[in-house]
Design an enzyme around this catalytic site. Structure first.
Site, short mmCIF file in Angstrom:
data_model
loop_
_atom_site.label_atom_id
_atom_site.label_comp_id
_atom_site.label_asym_id
_atom_site.label_seq_id
_atom_site.Cartn_x
_atom_site.Cartn_y
_atom_site.Cartn_z
N CYS A 48 -32.26 8.91 60.65
CA CYS A 48 -33.54 9.13 61.35
C CYS A 48 -33.86 8.01 62.33
CB CYS A 48 -34.68 9.31 60.35
SG CYS A 48 -34.84 7.95 59.18
N HIS A 106 -38.79 7.12 56.44
CA HIS A 106 -38.35 8.02 57.51
C HIS A 106 -38.95 7.60 58.85
CE1 HIS A 106 -36.77 11.73 59.12
NE2 HIS A 106 -37.96 12.14 59.52
#
Length: 230
Positions: free
Chosen positions: A95, A169
């Site tokens: 990510c 994330h």
């Protein structure tokens, strides 16, 4: 996201700037820390800002919200300009790299690339692909994977084991055609957060970041970095 798994990147400007430099981006834009969400702390961020990356924890509360948000958009619809470069995430822990690709791809006209830039080549070759095709393309793009791996070892904290489950994330917040978009490869599409401009992008993006924090008031693991003109 079974299949490929990379080591996570730190939300650390030194790491992200070095990573982008290795991918052939000229340092006329650099990531800087956002030390806080208050106006006086935001005033310390060099302008203009063309993207904000947010690192946040994936919690049960967030996953409930994500499902509800997706269902709401699917039923009500939203406007997304075709100019947005968006890709899906199929590689675990990629990510950070995908956030950087989203930040650069949606500001390509502002960036200067060194000759032979790996990142420029990736963006040019994937420009007409679908978000799913771009994800697959990244899976097989060794030049970016190897650079990511090197950068993951350069952070201030020890890189976790590649098998360790990471619940943090990255997303990118960018301005495209007068609107603020949240780009998250775990989501099926970009999220349009309303109007913005080059001048107000930082403040508008931080308002979105605050909502993430408000949804999880017991969590402290939030970190934002901004892509600023050097």
């Amino acid at each position: 996201m079974e299949g490929q798994r990379w080591l996570p990147l730190e939300a650390n400007p030194e790491v992200t700037n070095q990573f982008l430099k290795q991918l052939g981006l000229h340092p006329n834009w650099q990531f800087v820390d956002v030390y806080g969400m208050e106006p006086e702390l935001l005033s310390m961020v060099p302008r203009p800002v063309c993207a904000v990356l947010l690192l946040f924890p994936i919690t049960e509360k967030y996953e409930v919200f994500r499902t509800e948000e997706e269902e709401k958009i699917k039923s009500q619809g939203q406007d997304v300009t075709s100019s947005v470069y968006f890709m899906k995430q199929t590689i675990s822990n990629a990510c950070g790299t995908i956030g950087l690709i989203h930040a650069i791809a949606n500001n390509k006209d502002k960036m200067h690339f060194e000759s032979g830039s790996t990142l420029k080549k990736f963006l040019e070759e994937s420009v007409s692909m679908s978000p799913e095709e771009r994800a697959k393309f990244l899976e097989n793009y060794d030049a970016i994977r190897v650079t990511h791996e090197t950068s993951a070892h350069e952070g201030q904290t020890e890189a976790p084991s590649i098998d360790e489950k990471v619940d943090l994330h990255f997303i990118a917040l960018v301005h495209v055609d007068g609107h603020l978009y949240e780009l998250d490869g775990r989501k099926p599409f970009p999220i349009n957060h309303g109007k913005t401009s080059d001048e107000t992008l930082l403040e508008d993006a931080i308002e979105v970041c605050k909502k993430f924090m408000e949804r999880d008031p017991d969590e402290l693991r939030f970190n934002a970095i901004a892509l600023s003109a050097a």
